[in-house]
Scaffold this motif. Structure first.
Motif, PDB file in Angstrom:
ATOM      1  N   ALA A  92       1.146  -1.616  -0.374  1.00 35.30           N
ATOM      2  CA  ALA A  92      -0.063   0.208  -0.032  1.00 35.30           C
ATOM      3  C   ALA A  92       0.949   1.197  -0.104  1.00 35.30           C
ATOM      4  CB  ALA A  92      -1.007  -0.304   1.621  1.00 35.30           C
ATOM      5  N   ASN A  93       1.949   1.086   1.172  1.00 30.85           N
ATOM      6  CA  ASN A  93       2.818   2.520   0.738  1.00 30.85           C
ATOM      7  C   ASN A  93       3.250   2.836  -0.900  1.00 30.85           C
ATOM      8  OD1 ASN A  93       2.474   2.834   3.199  1.00 30.85           O
ATOM      9  ND2 ASN A  93       4.271   2.276   4.637  1.00 30.85           N
ATOM     10  N   GLY A  94       3.651   1.303  -1.164  1.00 31.10           N
ATOM     11  CA  GLY A  94       4.442   1.552  -2.923  1.00 31.10           C
ATOM     12  C   GLY A  94       3.493   1.926  -3.932  1.00 31.10           C
ATOM     13  N   ALA A  95       2.002   1.741  -3.590  1.00 24.74           N
ATOM     14  CA  ALA A  95       1.492   2.154  -4.427  1.00 24.74           C
ATOM     15  C   ALA A  95       0.713   3.452  -4.002  1.00 24.74           C
ATOM     16  CB  ALA A  95      -0.274   1.239  -4.104  1.00 24.74           C
ATOM     17  N   LYS A  96       0.871   4.515  -3.188  1.00 32.82           N
ATOM     18  CA  LYS A  96       0.745   6.015  -2.356  1.00 32.82           C
ATOM     19  C   LYS A  96       1.785   6.541  -2.716  1.00 32.82           C
ATOM     20  CE  LYS A  96      -0.773   5.309   1.722  1.00 32.82           C
ATOM     21  NZ  LYS A  96      -0.746   5.218   2.946  1.00 32.82           N
ATOM     22  N   LEU A  97       3.322   5.779  -2.949  1.00 32.39           N
ATOM     23  CA  LEU A  97       4.312   6.864  -3.558  1.00 32.39           C
ATOM     24  C   LEU A  97       4.141   7.157  -4.559  1.00 32.39           C
ATOM     25  CD1 LEU A  97       6.959   8.184  -3.034  1.00 32.39           C
ATOM     26  CD2 LEU A  97       7.956   6.072  -3.500  1.00 32.39           C
ATOM     27  N   ALA A  98       3.881   5.831  -5.131  1.00 33.09           N
ATOM     28  CA  ALA A  98       3.556   5.867  -6.802  1.00 33.09           C
ATOM     29  C   ALA A  98       2.765   6.945  -7.652  1.00 33.09           C
ATOM     30  CB  ALA A  98       3.063   4.920  -7.732  1.00 33.09           C
ATOM     31  N   ALA A  99       1.198   7.179  -6.621  1.00 34.63           N
ATOM     32  CA  ALA A  99       0.478   7.517  -6.786  1.00 34.63           C
ATOM     33  C   ALA A  99       0.639   9.638  -6.570  1.00 34.63           C
ATOM     34  CB  ALA A  99      -0.941   7.932  -6.130  1.00 34.63           C
ATOM     35  N   LYS A 100       1.319   9.178  -5.156  1.00 34.94           N
ATOM     36  CA  LYS A 100       1.656  10.825  -5.539  1.00 34.94           C
ATOM     37  C   LYS A 100       2.556  11.645  -6.573  1.00 34.94           C
ATOM     38  CE  LYS A 100       4.519  13.134  -1.659  1.00 34.94           C
ATOM     39  NZ  LYS A 100       4.748  13.498  -0.387  1.00 34.94           N
ATOM     40  N   GLU A 101       3.827  10.267  -6.934  1.00 33.10           N
ATOM     41  CA  GLU A 101       4.631  10.640  -7.788  1.00 33.10           C
ATOM     42  C   GLU A 101       3.812  11.034  -9.049  1.00 33.10           C
ATOM     43  OE1 GLU A 101       8.464   8.002  -6.354  1.00 33.10           O
ATOM     44  OE2 GLU A 101       7.058   7.779  -8.317  1.00 33.10           O
ATOM     45  N   ILE A 102       3.491   9.788  -9.732  1.00 26.88           N
ATOM     46  CA  ILE A 102       2.233  10.605 -10.438  1.00 26.88           C
ATOM     47  C   ILE A 102       1.462  11.374 -10.892  1.00 26.88           C
ATOM     48  CG2 ILE A 102      -0.134  10.066 -12.677  1.00 26.88           C
ATOM     49  CD1 ILE A 102       1.204   7.101 -11.271  1.00 26.88           C
ATOM     50  N   ASN A 103       1.233  12.196  -9.634  1.00 24.83           N
ATOM     51  CA  ASN A 103       0.269  13.236  -9.309  1.00 24.83           C
ATOM     52  C   ASN A 103       1.359  14.399  -9.746  1.00 24.83           C
ATOM     53  OD1 ASN A 103      -1.912  12.124  -9.750  1.00 24.83           O
ATOM     54  ND2 ASN A 103      -2.237  12.512  -6.967  1.00 24.83           N
ATOM     55  N   ALA A 104       1.816  14.022  -8.922  1.00 26.38           N
ATOM     56  CA  ALA A 104       3.474  15.398  -8.893  1.00 26.38           C
ATOM     57  C   ALA A 104       4.064  15.542  -9.786  1.00 26.38           C
ATOM     58  CB  ALA A 104       4.654  15.034  -8.250  1.00 26.38           C
ATOM     59  N   ALA A 105       4.062  15.037 -11.451  1.00 28.88           N
ATOM     60  CA  ALA A 105       4.315  15.273 -12.863  1.00 28.88           C
ATOM     61  C   ALA A 105       3.039  14.887 -13.680  1.00 28.88           C
ATOM     62  CB  ALA A 105       4.892  13.550 -12.834  1.00 28.88           C
ATOM     63  N   GLY A 106       2.144  15.844 -12.987  1.00 30.52           N
ATOM     64  CA  GLY A 106       0.984  16.405 -13.874  1.00 30.52           C
ATOM     65  C   GLY A 106      -0.143  15.354 -13.814  1.00 30.52           C
ATOM     66  N   GLY A 107       0.174  14.080 -13.221  1.00 29.65           N
ATOM     67  CA  GLY A 107      -1.047  13.103 -13.904  1.00 29.65           C
ATOM     68  C   GLY A 107      -1.146  12.371 -14.554  1.00 29.65           C
ATOM     69  N   VAL A 108      -2.078  11.933 -15.057  1.00 35.00           N
ATOM     70  CA  VAL A 108      -2.657  11.534 -16.047  1.00 35.00           C
ATOM     71  C   VAL A 108      -3.841  11.503 -16.893  1.00 35.00           C
ATOM     72  CG1 VAL A 108      -3.634   8.968 -17.080  1.00 35.00           C
ATOM     73  CG2 VAL A 108      -1.707   8.953 -15.257  1.00 35.00           C
ATOM     74  N   LEU A 109      -3.749  12.070 -18.704  1.00 37.71           N
ATOM     75  CA  LEU A 109      -4.703  12.164 -19.181  1.00 37.71           C
ATOM     76  C   LEU A 109      -4.785  13.753 -18.937  1.00 37.71           C
ATOM     77  CD1 LEU A 109      -7.008   9.296 -20.048  1.00 37.71           C
ATOM     78  CD2 LEU A 109      -5.205  10.550 -22.030  1.00 37.71           C
ATOM     79  N   GLY A 110      -3.894  14.862 -17.886  1.00 33.49           N
ATOM     80  CA  GLY A 110      -4.092  15.942 -17.407  1.00 33.49           C
ATOM     81  C   GLY A 110      -5.532  15.887 -16.148  1.00 33.49           C
ATOM     82  N   ARG A 111      -4.777  15.011 -15.545  1.00 28.09           N
ATOM     83  CA  ARG A 111      -5.703  14.150 -14.269  1.00 28.09           C
ATOM     84  C   ARG A 111      -5.276  13.848 -13.152  1.00 28.09           C
ATOM     85  NH1 ARG A 111     -11.498  11.626 -16.531  1.00 28.09           N
ATOM     86  NH2 ARG A 111     -11.523  11.763 -14.380  1.00 28.09           N
ATOM     87  N   GLN A 112      -5.962  13.966 -11.645  1.00 26.32           N
ATOM     88  CA  GLN A 112      -5.317  13.417 -11.006  1.00 26.32           C
ATOM     89  C   GLN A 112      -5.359  12.394 -10.285  1.00 26.32           C
ATOM     90  OE1 GLN A 112      -2.550  15.772  -8.435  1.00 26.32           O
ATOM     91  NE2 GLN A 112      -2.189  16.022 -10.623  1.00 26.32           N
ATOM     92  N   ILE A 113      -4.289  11.171 -10.451  1.00 28.64           N
ATOM     93  CA  ILE A 113      -4.963   9.829  -9.754  1.00 28.64           C
ATOM     94  C   ILE A 113      -5.737  10.191  -8.430  1.00 28.64           C
ATOM     95  CG2 ILE A 113      -4.201   7.844  -9.608  1.00 28.64           C
ATOM     96  CD1 ILE A 113      -4.538   7.763 -11.920  1.00 28.64           C
ATOM     97  N   ASN A 114      -6.920   9.648  -8.057  1.00 29.75           N
ATOM     98  CA  ASN A 114      -7.566   9.527  -6.185  1.00 29.75           C
ATOM     99  C   ASN A 114      -7.499   8.112  -6.176  1.00 29.75           C
ATOM    100  OD1 ASN A 114      -8.089  10.216  -3.901  1.00 29.75           O
ATOM    101  ND2 ASN A 114     -10.382  10.203  -4.149  1.00 29.75           N
ATOM    102  N   LEU A 115      -5.775   7.834  -5.854  1.00 31.33           N
ATOM    103  CA  LEU A 115      -6.039   6.500  -4.843  1.00 31.33           C
ATOM    104  C   LEU A 115      -6.733   6.218  -3.801  1.00 31.33           C
ATOM    105  CD1 LEU A 115      -4.900   3.893  -5.587  1.00 31.33           C
ATOM    106  CD2 LEU A 115      -3.125   4.142  -3.753  1.00 31.33           C
ATOM    107  N   VAL A 116      -7.805   5.542  -3.957  1.00 27.46           N
ATOM    108  CA  VAL A 116      -8.815   5.219  -2.858  1.00 27.46           C
ATOM    109  C   VAL A 116      -8.288   3.907  -1.970  1.00 27.46           C
ATOM    110  CG1 VAL A 116     -11.240   5.450  -1.938  1.00 27.46           C
ATOM    111  CG2 VAL A 116     -10.297   6.620  -4.051  1.00 27.46           C
ATOM    112  N   VAL A 117      -7.772   4.108  -1.325  1.00 27.42           N
ATOM    113  CA  VAL A 117      -8.131   2.874   0.089  1.00 27.42           C
ATOM    114  C   VAL A 117      -8.029   2.816   1.022  1.00 27.42           C
ATOM    115  CG1 VAL A 117      -5.471   1.885   1.644  1.00 27.42           C
ATOM    116  CG2 VAL A 117      -4.870   3.446  -0.887  1.00 27.42           C
ATOM    117  N   HIS A 118      -8.593   0.568   1.479  1.00 24.72           N
ATOM    118  CA  HIS A 118      -9.461   0.964   2.392  1.00 24.72           C
ATOM    119  C   HIS A 118      -9.143  -0.259   3.204  1.00 24.72           C
ATOM    120  CE1 HIS A 118     -12.716   3.334   1.559  1.00 24.72           C
ATOM    121  NE2 HIS A 118     -13.217   2.783   0.446  1.00 24.72           N
TER     122      HIS A 118
END
Length: 403
Positions: A64-90
């Protein structure tokens, strides 16, 4: 079997964007032009299912920590298709009823476009039918049963190798390094360990090896004296012991084995890839070897692994606990790459893009999907010496049992 020692020979082509460290997309046919709907709008909701507490948390929490780190990096680099990734962790708590409810929550309340997560087969089988029924792509970070796609459906993908691959690697390594006789013990209460033991036996006996004794134990067992007494009575002793164990019982079983005076090599699967092995077994963990997805080594690892370790340490204040942190990271980057190539957040388009993935440069090795939704990847074998983990071999099995 091809055993390759350091340096690691399969190349890691993880490319980091200058501003955020995001991985470059796989070259698998080129990215489609984003649709008008996909190019703008709010965050892209992605479900992250993990047992943050409970018996599987030693693997799921790092994932989960690795997944959240990836989402944070992707968002810092501009996201995907101009949108942010919202990783919803349960947190699924490693309870199958809770896991099934979380899957429904992803679909009905969170409105996710895809799901990533889990490091065990039982959780994937509990969540999978609901996610498949909703038509959503599902990438498991570390559940290694090669049967999963046929059990869940065509929306199900693995970011990791299958148990038949790691069991074959362990069988070939043990046969070549230690000999033709093995003791086989497994946790009978879990799908992962049951499959791993079966695949090991199939490949080891195919090589000409003999199973001197096979035995099993209940999943919640803490006393292994009955199994150890039968093993100790064998004369001669087998060349090595193959024990298919979960992360929460590997430490106790190894320690009790050593306390009984049995000092032969112990081999196992990626369930051993937890700090609990050494923390619980201590010096008894020496001469233990296990198959896993990558060695998290800031000195001896690949450039990609070194960068990942540095980023993980910066984010969480410590190095990755095991390879499952990297698998969680890979799963999110793999999904983001597929969304980019699909040019859409449509679930069907994302599924097709994942299926078309070729040579995606993951931290844990290149990922390609073809006829199977299980990638064929190399296997890392780690050995314990002086209570420290070290690379023993990189293995590509000569032959792999059918799923």
């Amino acid at each position: 079997m091809r055993i390759r020692f350091l340096p690691i020979l399969f190349a890691l082509a993880l490319m980091l964007a200058a501003c955020g460290g995001a991985a470059a997309p796989a070259a698998s046919g080129g990215a489609a032009a984003p649709t008008a709907a996909a190019a703008g709008g709010g965050p892209i909701a992605v479900g992250g299912g993990f047992a943050l507490t409970g018996d599987e948390s030693a693997l799921d929490l790092p994932a989960a920590n690795g997944a959240k780190l990836a989402a944070k990096e992707i968002n810092a680099a501009g996201g995907v298709l101009g949108r942010q990734i919202n990783l919803v962790v349960h947190d699924t708590q490693y309870k199958m009823d809770v896991t099934a409810q979380v899957a429904k929550q992803f679909v009905e309340q969170d409105k996710v476009v895809a799901v990533v997560g889990f490091t065990d087969t039982d959780s994937v089988l509990a969540a999978g039918p609901t996610i498949q029924g909703a038509g959503l792509p599902f990438i498991t970070a570390g559940a290694t049963s090669p049967k999963i796609p046929s059990q869940v459906g065509d929306k199900m993908f693995l970011a990791c190798f299958g148990d038949n691959v790691q069991a074959a690697a362990g069988a070939e390594f043990g046969f070549k390094q230690y000999g033709k006789s093995a003791y086989l013990l497994w946790d009978k209460g879990v799908e992962y360990t049951t499959l791993l033991a079966g695949y090991f036996k199939a490949r080891f006996t195919e090589l000409g090896g003999t199973i001197a004794l096979e035995d099993q134990y209940d999943d919640k067992a803490t006393d292994f004296s009955a199994q150890i007494a039968k093993l100790k009575a064998l004369s001669p002793q087998p060349s090595f012991y193959y024990i298919a164990a979960m992360p929460y019982n590997v430490g106790p079983v190894v320690k009790q084995l050593r306390d009984a005076g049995l000092t032969g090599p112990v081999l196992g699967g990626d369930g051993y890839d937890t700090p609990d092995l050494v923390n619980v077994a201590g010096k008894a963990a020496d001469n233990v070897f296990f198959t896993t997805h990558a060695l998290m080594d800031a000195q001896g690892g690949t450039d990609g692994i070194k960068k990942f370790i540095a980023a993980y340490n910066k984010e969480y204040g410590h190095d990755p606990e095991n390879a499952f942190a990297a698998l969680g990271y890979d799963a999110v980057y793999l999904l983001a790459d597929a969304i980019k190539r699909a040019g859409s957040t449509d679930a069907g388009a994302i599924q097709q893009a994942i299926k078309a993935t070729k040579d995606f440069p993951g931290i844990t090795g290149k990922i390609t999907f073809g006829a199977s939704n299980v990638p064929q990847k190399g296997v890392t074998i780690i050995g314990v010496k002086d209570s420290k983990l070290a690379l023993a071999a990189e293995v590509v099995p000569e032959k792999v049992p059918a799923p």
